[in-house]
Write a protein that holds these residues in place. Sequence first.
Motif, PDB file in Angstrom:
ATOM      1  N   ALA A  49       0.848  -1.190   0.000  1.00  0.00           N
ATOM      2  CA  ALA A  49       0.000   0.000   0.000  1.00  0.00           C
ATOM      3  C   ALA A  49       0.886   1.243   0.000  1.00  0.00           C
ATOM      4  N   GLU A  50       0.465   2.258  -0.779  1.00  0.00           N
ATOM      5  CA  GLU A  50       1.266   3.480  -0.854  1.00  0.00           C
ATOM      6  C   GLU A  50       1.478   4.103   0.515  1.00  0.00           C
ATOM      7  N   GLY A  51       0.522   3.932   1.403  1.00  0.00           N
ATOM      8  CA  GLY A  51       0.645   4.484   2.746  1.00  0.00           C
ATOM      9  C   GLY A  51       1.798   3.881   3.535  1.00  0.00           C
ATOM     10  N   GLU A  52       2.177   2.637   3.202  1.00  0.00           N
ATOM     11  CA  GLU A  52       3.285   1.974   3.886  1.00  0.00           C
ATOM     12  C   GLU A  52       4.632   2.344   3.272  1.00  0.00           C
ATOM     13  N   GLU A  65       6.060   5.219   2.534  1.00  0.00           N
ATOM     14  CA  GLU A  65       6.808   6.308   3.159  1.00  0.00           C
ATOM     15  C   GLU A  65       7.661   5.797   4.324  1.00  0.00           C
TER      16      GLU A  65
END
Length: 306
Positions: A137-140, A142
Amino acid sequence: MKAFVFPGQGSQYCGMGRDLYDSFPVARDLMEQANELLGYRITDVMFSGTEEELRQTNRTQPAIFLHSMAAAALIKSNGSGGAAMAAGHSLGEYSALCFAGAISFADALRIVARRGELMQNAGKENPGTMAAIIGMAEGELEGLLAEASKEGIVQAANFNSPGQIVISGDIPAVKKAVELAPAKGARMAKELVVSGAFHSPLMRPAEAELAKALESVEFRDASIPVCMNAVAKLVTDAAEIRKNLLLQLTSSVLWTQSIETMATAGATEFVEVGPQKVLQGLIKRINRNASLSGVDTAESVQNILS
């Protein structure tokens, strides 16, 4: 509404463009023009070069650009070039801009060849690598990059499709990210075989010379909007095009966001113009409702023209 999309590095294959050259005088004339402009026979590399030769960035980039522009010329010659907008993945952005009339074929070919040389040299000066992170997931992302960056420079290079992100940077930092990715939720993390850390600050040695090359040629307002990698916005203004091309060298390729922008603007049909079907696969994962096709081989050209 139809959009043309143009592939980037990684879509090359041995024998690419040969059947276009053999089957269509329009393609043959354009390819011979490219040989003359470059001062060597890029068609020899395309038609009979080895995989290793085709992987050399200074040869890959003009080869893919030329294949794409030959296919585009065939579409235009039959009056079938009615795209409402265009985009290209990394190198493919030059093909899209050439198709849209923002830069001439001769100037675009020279810039692409110079870009390939500069990027290859930057890769030697600042050794780096890239890796594909699948299923995260893009949220992970970073958090993963923040942890890996303790080992050096690392950033997202390509947002290719939901769940497929390519990272780029210093070798220790990228290797660390690959090592950490499974625990962060990635389904797969794999280092890529590349000659440099493209779309990262490690390409800065190429920046000044690319800026000179871009300043040396004329850019015109594009006849159709081109959705540009670095900003994921539809652009027609010549000055903005030049600025975004330079920015693209060290910035992330916002491909997922670009396809979403084009769909929002009304694109429902995407035609990949150039070698292979990489972009069709990515777009299918971004927009399941999109109609997809490609123009690569002589057979696919005939299908488009019939």
